[in-house]
Design an enzyme around this catalytic site. Structure first.
Site, PDB file in Angstrom:
ATOM      1  N   ASP A  90     -29.207 -28.773 -70.071  1.00  9.44           N
ATOM      2  CA  ASP A  90     -30.462 -28.139 -69.661  1.00  9.44           C
ATOM      3  C   ASP A  90     -30.467 -28.162 -68.137  1.00  9.44           C
ATOM      4  O   ASP A  90     -30.963 -29.101 -67.529  1.00  9.44           O
ATOM      5  CB  ASP A  90     -31.654 -28.906 -70.236  1.00  9.44           C
ATOM      6  CG  ASP A  90     -32.980 -28.304 -69.806  1.00  9.44           C
ATOM      7  OD1 ASP A  90     -33.050 -27.073 -69.625  1.00  9.44           O
ATOM      8  OD2 ASP A  90     -33.947 -29.068 -69.640  1.00  9.44           O
ATOM      9  N   GLU A 101     -28.584 -23.927 -72.081  1.00  7.32           N
ATOM     10  CA  GLU A 101     -29.801 -23.128 -72.194  1.00  7.32           C
ATOM     11  C   GLU A 101     -29.738 -21.981 -71.198  1.00  7.32           C
ATOM     12  O   GLU A 101     -29.368 -22.170 -70.043  1.00  7.32           O
ATOM     13  CB  GLU A 101     -31.037 -23.996 -71.926  1.00  7.32           C
ATOM     14  CG  GLU A 101     -32.328 -23.237 -72.143  1.00  7.32           C
ATOM     15  CD  GLU A 101     -33.554 -24.133 -72.050  1.00  7.32           C
ATOM     16  OE1 GLU A 101     -34.575 -23.755 -72.623  1.00  7.32           O
ATOM     17  OE2 GLU A 101     -33.477 -25.196 -71.402  1.00  7.32           O
ATOM     18  N   ASP A 138     -35.991 -33.670 -70.013  1.00  7.02           N
ATOM     19  CA  ASP A 138     -34.770 -32.898 -69.773  1.00  7.02           C
ATOM     20  C   ASP A 138     -33.630 -33.342 -70.680  1.00  7.02           C
ATOM     21  O   ASP A 138     -32.833 -32.515 -71.129  1.00  7.02           O
ATOM     22  CB  ASP A 138     -34.373 -33.002 -68.298  1.00  7.02           C
ATOM     23  CG  ASP A 138     -35.445 -32.398 -67.400  1.00  7.02           C
ATOM     24  OD1 ASP A 138     -35.552 -31.159 -67.379  1.00  7.02           O
ATOM     25  OD2 ASP A 138     -36.174 -33.166 -66.753  1.00  7.02           O
TER      26      ASP A 138
END
Length: 180
Positions: A15, A75, A146
């Protein structure tokens, strides 16, 4: 899952962020996905962006060398209204992708697809996603946002793998191309 992939297949979920990049590593063992590691690469916001991007690259390079994932799931960049933030995020994501060595396949997932795969709703809230990550990986500890997001990316990929393989095999069979 193929017999060769049954034991030890490692997936690293990322991420990316310009200040905090989450990572989560899972492995296929004993017929299920298991948690190996997770955490955050935090770079001071007061530093120049080029220095922060370099630190992300260096720390992910070290992490990947240590854990040797077979696949990396990232992502996709979510662009809102702040173009400056989107550009910084894109640079952090670029640093993360450059840290992935040749031969390790990278897969990308939209935030809505990740939420849909884990929670069943593309509009799920972060706390719902974190709850499902903990439930699916049997984790009791509270996860940093996160790190939870990175594990969610890894799990989304893990759950998407069988369907992607079938689609690739079907596409190769129907169009005659040997690429997957």
């Amino acid at each position: 899952m193929l017999a060769a992939e049954r034991a030890g297949l490692r997936v690293l979920g990322l991420d990316p962020g310009s200040r905090i990049t989450g990572f989560g590593l899972i492995e296929w063992r004993d017929g299920q996905w298991r948690h190996l590691a997770h955490g955050c690469i935090a770079v001071p916001g007061g530093e120049d962006l080029a220095v922060r991007v370099r630190r992300i690259f260096e720390q992910l390079t070290e992490l990947i060398a240590r854990h040797e994932p077979a696949e990396v799931a990232v992502e996709r960049v979510f662009v809102n209204r702040n173009v400056d933030s989107a550009l910084k995020l894109g640079q952090a994501r670029g640093a993360a992708l450059c840290a992935v060595p040749h031969g390790v396949t990278v897969f990308e997932y939209a935030p809505r697809a990740i939420k849909l795969a884990l929670v069943g709703s593309g509009a799920a809230e972060k706390r719902q996603v974190a709850h499902m990550v903990r439930a699916l990986l049997s984790l009791e500890e509270r996860l940093a946002a996160d790190a939870a997001d990175a594990l969610a990316v890894a799990l989304c990929h893990a759950h998407s793998r069988p369907m992607a393989r079938l689609a690739a095999a079907h596409g190769a069979a129907s169009n005659g191309s040997g690429t997957t």
